[in-house]
Design a protein around this motif. Structure first.
Motif, short mmCIF file in Angstrom:
data_model
loop_
_atom_site.label_atom_id
_atom_site.label_comp_id
_atom_site.label_asym_id
_atom_site.label_seq_id
_atom_site.Cartn_x
_atom_site.Cartn_y
_atom_site.Cartn_z
N GLY A 74 46.52 38.41 38.08
CA GLY A 74 45.20 39.02 38.20
C GLY A 74 44.14 38.01 38.62
O GLY A 74 43.26 38.30 39.43
N GLY A 75 44.26 36.81 38.00
CA GLY A 75 43.30 35.76 38.36
C GLY A 75 43.41 35.35 39.81
O GLY A 75 42.41 35.19 40.52
N VAL A 76 44.68 35.16 40.25
CA VAL A 76 44.89 34.77 41.65
C VAL A 76 44.38 35.85 42.58
O VAL A 76 43.72 35.59 43.60
CB VAL A 76 46.38 34.48 41.91
CG1 VAL A 76 46.64 34.28 43.40
CG2 VAL A 76 46.82 33.25 41.13
N THR A 77 44.69 37.10 42.23
CA THR A 77 44.24 38.21 43.07
C THR A 77 42.73 38.28 43.13
O THR A 77 42.14 38.50 44.19
CB THR A 77 44.79 39.54 42.53
OG1 THR A 77 46.23 39.48 42.48
CG2 THR A 77 44.35 40.71 43.40
N THR A 78 42.11 38.05 41.97
CA THR A 78 40.65 38.08 41.93
C THR A 78 40.06 36.99 42.82
O THR A 78 39.12 37.22 43.58
CB THR A 78 40.15 37.91 40.50
OG1 THR A 78 40.69 38.98 39.69
CG2 THR A 78 38.63 37.93 40.44
N VAL A 79 40.64 35.79 42.69
CA VAL A 79 40.16 34.67 43.53
C VAL A 79 40.32 34.99 45.00
O VAL A 79 39.42 34.77 45.82
CB VAL A 79 40.88 33.37 43.16
CG1 VAL A 79 40.55 32.28 44.16
CG2 VAL A 79 40.52 32.94 41.75
N LEU A 80 41.50 35.54 45.36
CA LEU A 80 41.74 35.87 46.76
C LEU A 80 40.77 36.93 47.25
O LEU A 80 40.25 36.87 48.35
CB LEU A 80 43.18 36.34 46.94
CG LEU A 80 44.27 35.26 46.82
CD1 LEU A 80 45.66 35.89 46.91
CD2 LEU A 80 44.10 34.22 47.93
N LEU A 81 40.54 37.95 46.38
CA LEU A 81 39.61 39.00 46.77
C LEU A 81 38.20 38.46 46.95
O LEU A 81 37.48 38.84 47.87
CB LEU A 81 39.62 40.12 45.72
CG LEU A 81 40.88 41.00 45.67
CD1 LEU A 81 40.82 41.96 44.49
CD2 LEU A 81 41.04 41.76 46.97
N VAL A 82 37.81 37.52 46.04
CA VAL A 82 36.50 36.91 46.18
C VAL A 82 36.40 36.11 47.47
O VAL A 82 35.41 36.20 48.20
CB VAL A 82 36.20 36.03 44.95
CG1 VAL A 82 34.93 35.21 45.20
CG2 VAL A 82 36.04 36.88 43.71
N LEU A 83 37.47 35.32 47.73
CA LEU A 83 37.46 34.52 48.96
C LEU A 83 37.44 35.40 50.21
O LEU A 83 36.72 35.12 51.17
CB LEU A 83 38.68 33.59 49.00
CG LEU A 83 38.69 32.45 47.98
CD1 LEU A 83 40.01 31.69 48.05
CD2 LEU A 83 37.52 31.50 48.24
N ILE A 84 38.25 36.48 50.14
CA ILE A 84 38.25 37.40 51.29
C ILE A 84 36.89 38.06 51.45
O ILE A 84 36.37 38.22 52.56
CB ILE A 84 39.35 38.47 51.11
CG1 ILE A 84 40.73 37.82 51.21
CG2 ILE A 84 39.20 39.58 52.15
CD1 ILE A 84 41.88 38.75 50.86
N GLY A 85 36.28 38.39 50.32
CA GLY A 85 34.96 39.00 50.37
C GLY A 85 33.93 38.05 50.95
O GLY A 85 33.10 38.44 51.79
N ILE A 86 33.99 36.80 50.47
CA ILE A 86 33.05 35.80 50.98
C ILE A 86 33.29 35.57 52.47
O ILE A 86 32.34 35.53 53.28
CB ILE A 86 33.19 34.48 50.21
CG1 ILE A 86 32.73 34.66 48.75
CG2 ILE A 86 32.38 33.37 50.89
CD1 ILE A 86 33.00 33.46 47.87
#
Length: 880
Positions: free
Chosen positions: A37-49
């Motif tokens: 979940g943490g990795v996915t969240t980080v990836l989603l944040v990075l993709i969002g940014i």
């Protein structure tokens, strides 16, 4: 996860059971879910940014790319070079110049709109294109044994000459930051340069999608470990994105923006186009006050070459400079530059771009840099004046953005000669200044003043018959000072004096006598050189001669030969100060006023003004205004405006020639003899000038050159025109006459109405066989002496009496055409000059004429013991 204890059962004999049990346990599953979940969240944040920056900067990139990425700057072109039958030239040299002018070779995949050429054995066929400066009339130039043998037009007609396409000098700087760039396309970049850049900057450029993730992560890891932001990791596309859209600072946010823009560029352009953009954008150092951007500008700045002509070691050097252009500057740090170049060559071996033997040969090559002086190739002072004239003639339109073609008068070969002569001459001037400010003590130690002012310089070269400004140097270092001394007003000093003598010759055309004279003015008119005081308004003006040396009576020819101040002012007074000033103003010296000081050049003019003023002597009396701007054309070659110079007859051709004749004597036997001593031997006329500044003005049949040396703060340079300016003039003219287009100097043409006679030095009468010590002089018809040197009625003695000095020798005449004859005392020679042609030659120290002994009278070749009584030459000439 710290603090959680997990029970683990280990059962021997069943490998892997414990691991499966661990991951099947509830706590483990919970931990994995949290981690994923943490990795996915980080990836989603990075993709969002990334998406935010991508779409945000998509609009910025779109807006920026709606206009050309680089400004299509106005281009400054030289004057077209003329090829003539008999000129020295080779097929390869001609083909190379055509390529530099933008012509394509017949058979190239892409035809040039500028024109095309075909090089054949022994000839070159030239065909201008639709964008050529010339019409599209072609020509075939035949060449054999290094000489042009024939020139024929498209219809087979014989041509005496053919003008080549003007060469590009430079582009105007793009902005207030003085950015210079020459745009090139990918096909113009030599393969070695492409491979050199890739080997040292981005080896996987043609494979990756814009970001080299492995290299970027390694760079970030090294930065974290070192605590510094020193690593790069940027691809060429990322460097391009940063250079065009961003500042060079290193921040995480900026790196993300950089990556977003990189994706935009990779999406819009193919790799070749991206490399081309990079090749035009990259900064490669500084040249003077200009920023060098792009490989096109760098090739010209560092090697004096077109980018297509770069060899392997030169390509490697430019590629190596990309990382830190000032640190690896080959001018400032040649050893660093060599080491960096060799590193690039080794990298090229690693990538397989070149072999080890090729790298070793390239490593052994010296840097082979072009001269560091900006003047040598780009004539920056000249270009600044062209920009000013553009503003005056076509207004403040954005001629840079329009990409206009500006055709000028400049001769690049002569500009290089001017720059080189200036550098050589100013080294000599600096040594003289340093010596003047140094003191040698009795113990041999030398102390030098700490606040030495080193002079500035200006040089103008002009075609006297067209007014074309062929070369212009406005200062000794454009990078340090952009102040153009070629257009700075300074007192002209004695280079003004020829206008006094021209005004006097003017009066003789009508047969009018000068005030106080019994005959019209001629080269042997006697002038008083005694110090005189003049009343100017409420003030007294008492001019002095150089070194305070004065004479009684001298000829006009001698007065100009040694630049005698008081004799020249006395002549101006007889002519009329108003007539002298009026002539000067007509010639372009607008500040001249009718005062005694006008005769000595006390009023201001620029070196460019004086070059134009001297056209009245070198151009048969016709004043032609100096010009630099020939034509302004659109980017496609359409004419916007053509310009022609203004001209006006000022002097009668006979007056121009007679004044020129006096100035020839200045160079051949007077204060200007330094140019002969320096090895310039072509027919020439000129005049030295010394006030607070040092001047030399001179010309040949096809070239005028003015040299000025002086201090910016208007303090006295304390150097004469003979020692400071004349050597620079001589150095320049020696180089000029080596060029084919200026090698055909010849004697000045004698106009109708002028006669040339031999004049006896001792009497200023016509010379004959009995008076062999003589010189040639030019006179207006009807003004030459009619009496001979031996006697107006001839020597009636027979040969035996003449041979042995018997009988009554007739007395010397006391008049010249009605003028009182006054023989001046013997004068000193200028240092390094030949024996001047002067009155009073062969005089004893007591003023009596020297006698020849018996053998001297018989054979004329032996000196008597009376020669020991002759006055010794002094250390300096009487005036400069």
């Amino acid at each position: 996860m710290e603090g959680i204890r997990l029970p683990v059962k280990i059962k021997l004999g069943r490998p892997g059971t414990s691991v499966r049990s661990f991951f099947s346990s509830k706590p483990a599953k919970q931990a994995v879910k949290i981690l994923l979940g943490g990795v996915t969240t980080v990836l989603l944040v990075l993709i969002g940014i990334a998406s935010f920056y991508y779409y945000r900067y998509e609009q910025i990139v779109d807006k920026r790319l709606t206009q050309p990425l680089f400004a299509s700057t106005a281009k400054i072109y030289a004057a077209p070079r003329e090829v003539r039958v008999g000129q020295k030239l080779t097929v390869n040299a001609l083909a190379q110049e055509l390529r530099q002018a933008g012509y394509g070779r017949s058979g190239d995949s892409r035809a040039s709109q500028m024109g095309n050429y075909e090089d054949r054995p022994g000839s070159v066929y030239i065909h201008p294109g639709p964008q050529s400066y010339h019409t599209q009339d072609g020509a075939t130039i035949g060449i054999a044994s290094g000489l042009v043998t024939q020139i024929s037009g498209d219809q087979g007609q014989a041509l005496a000459a053919y003008e080549l396409e003007p060469l590009l000098i430079t582009g105007l700087s793009e902005d207030a930051n003085r950015t210079k760039r020459r745009l090139i396309n990918y096909d113009e970049i030599p393969p070695n340069l492409v491979q050199a850049v890739l080997s040292i900057e981005d080896r996987r450029f043609f494979e990756h999608g814009g970001v080299n993730y492995y290299r970027l992560m390694m760079a970030m890891f090294k930065d974290v470990r070192s605590g510094q932001k020193a690593q790069g990791g940027s691809t060429l596309t990322m460097q391009l994105a940063r250079g065009i859209f961003l500042s060079p600072e290193k921040r995480l946010k900026r790196k993300l923006i950089e990556i977003a823009i990189t994706f935009q560029l990779e999406h819009r352009y193919n790799k070749r186009k991206i490399f081309e953009m990079y090749a035009n954008q990259i900064n490669l150092g500084q040249r003077g006050s200009f920023s060098i951007n792009g490989f096109g500008e760098a090739a010209k700045s560092y090697f004096g070459k077109d980018v297509q002509q770069l060899d392997l070691p030169q390509s490697a050097l430019l590629a190596g400079m990309i990382q830190r252009p000032n640190y690896f500057s080959p001018y400032k740090h040649p050893e660093r530059a060599l080491d960096r170049r060799n590193l690039v060559l080794d990298s090229m071996v690693e990538t397989g771009a070149i072999t080890r033997p090729q790298a070793d040969i390239a490593k052994a090559s010296p840097l082979k840099l072009a001269a560091m002086s900006v003047d040598a190739s780009e004539a920056p002072y000249f270009v600044d004046l062209v920009r000013d004239q553009l503003n005056q003639k076509i207004g403040e339109r954005d001629f840079n953005r329009e990409g206009l073609r500006i055709y000028t008068s400049l001769d690049p070969d002569l500009q290089r000669a001017a720059s080189d002569a200036m550098e050589i001459g100013m080294r000599n001037v600096d040594q003289l200044v340093l010596k003047a400010h140094s003191h040698k003590a009795k113990d041999g130690t030398i102390t030098t003043a700490s606040n030495i002012t080193y002079p500035q310089v200006a040089l103008i070269a002009l075609n006297p018959h067209t007014g074309q400004v062929l070369a212009l140097v406005g200062g000794r270092n454009y990078g340090i000072s952009q102040f153009d001394h070629a257009v700075a007003k300074r007192p002209t000093g004695s280079i003004f004096k020829p206008f006094v003598y021209a005004a006097a010759f003017n009066s003789s055309l009508s047969g009018a006598q000068l005030a106080g004279q019994e005959a019209v003015f001629s080269p042997v008119t006697m002038l008083s050189d005694a110090q005189t005081t003049y009343n100017v308004g409420n003030q007294e003006y008492t001019p002095r001669n150089f070194h305070n040396e004065y004479h009684d009576q001298v000829t006009a020819r001698y007065a100009l030969q040694y630049s005698l101040n008081n004799a020249t002012i006395s002549l101006a007074q007889m002519v009329g100060f108003n007539n002298v000033a009026s002539l000067a103003r007509d010639a372009g010296i607008k500040s001249a006023r009718a005062t005694p000081a006008v005769a000595l050049g006390a009023y201001d003019a620029t070196p460019l003004d004086m070059a134009g003023a001297y056209t009245v002597f070198a151009n048969n009396g016709v004043k032609i205004d100096p010009w630099m701007l020939a034509s302004v054309r659109s980017v496609s070659g359409d004419v916007i405006e053509d310009y022609s110079p203004d001209s006006k007859p000022i002097l009668d051709p006979r007056v121009a020639y007679l004044t020129t004749s006096l100035m020839q004597n200045v160079i051949n036997a007077g204060t200007g003899y330094e140019v002969r001593r320096r090895g310039f031997n072509a027919p020439a006329a000129g005049k030295t000038g010394t006030s607070h500044d040092a001047w030399f003005a001179g010309f040949t049949s096809n070239l005028i050159c003015i040299v000025w040396v002086g201090n910016d703060d208007y303090t006295d340079v304390k150097l004469t025109g003979t020692v400071a300016a004349a050597p620079i003039w001589a150095e320049f003219m020696k180089r000029a006459v080596q060029l084919p287009q200026y090698s055909d100097t010849h004697d000045f043409a004698v106009p109708a109405g002028i006669i040339q006679v031999r004049i006896d030095k001792g009497t200023n009468l016509l010379a004959n066989d009995t008076c062999p010590d003589s010189f040639n002089a030019s006179f207006l018809e009807g003004t030459a002496p009619t009496d001979t040197c031996d006697h107006s009625n001839g020597d009636q003695r027979n040969l035996f009496q003449k041979l042995f000095g018997l009988g009554d020798k007739p007395a010397s005449p006391t008049t010249i055409n009605g003028q009182p004859l006054v023989v001046p005392p013997a004068q000193a020679n200028a240092p390094g000059t030949a024996e001047p042609e002067k009155n009073g030659a062969d005089m004893n120290a007591d003023g009596t004429k020297k006698k020849k002994g018996f053998f001297g009278r018989v054979f004329g070749g032996f000196k008597s013991s009376d020669d020991k009584k002759a006055p010794q030459p002094q250390a300096t000439p009487p005036s400069q």
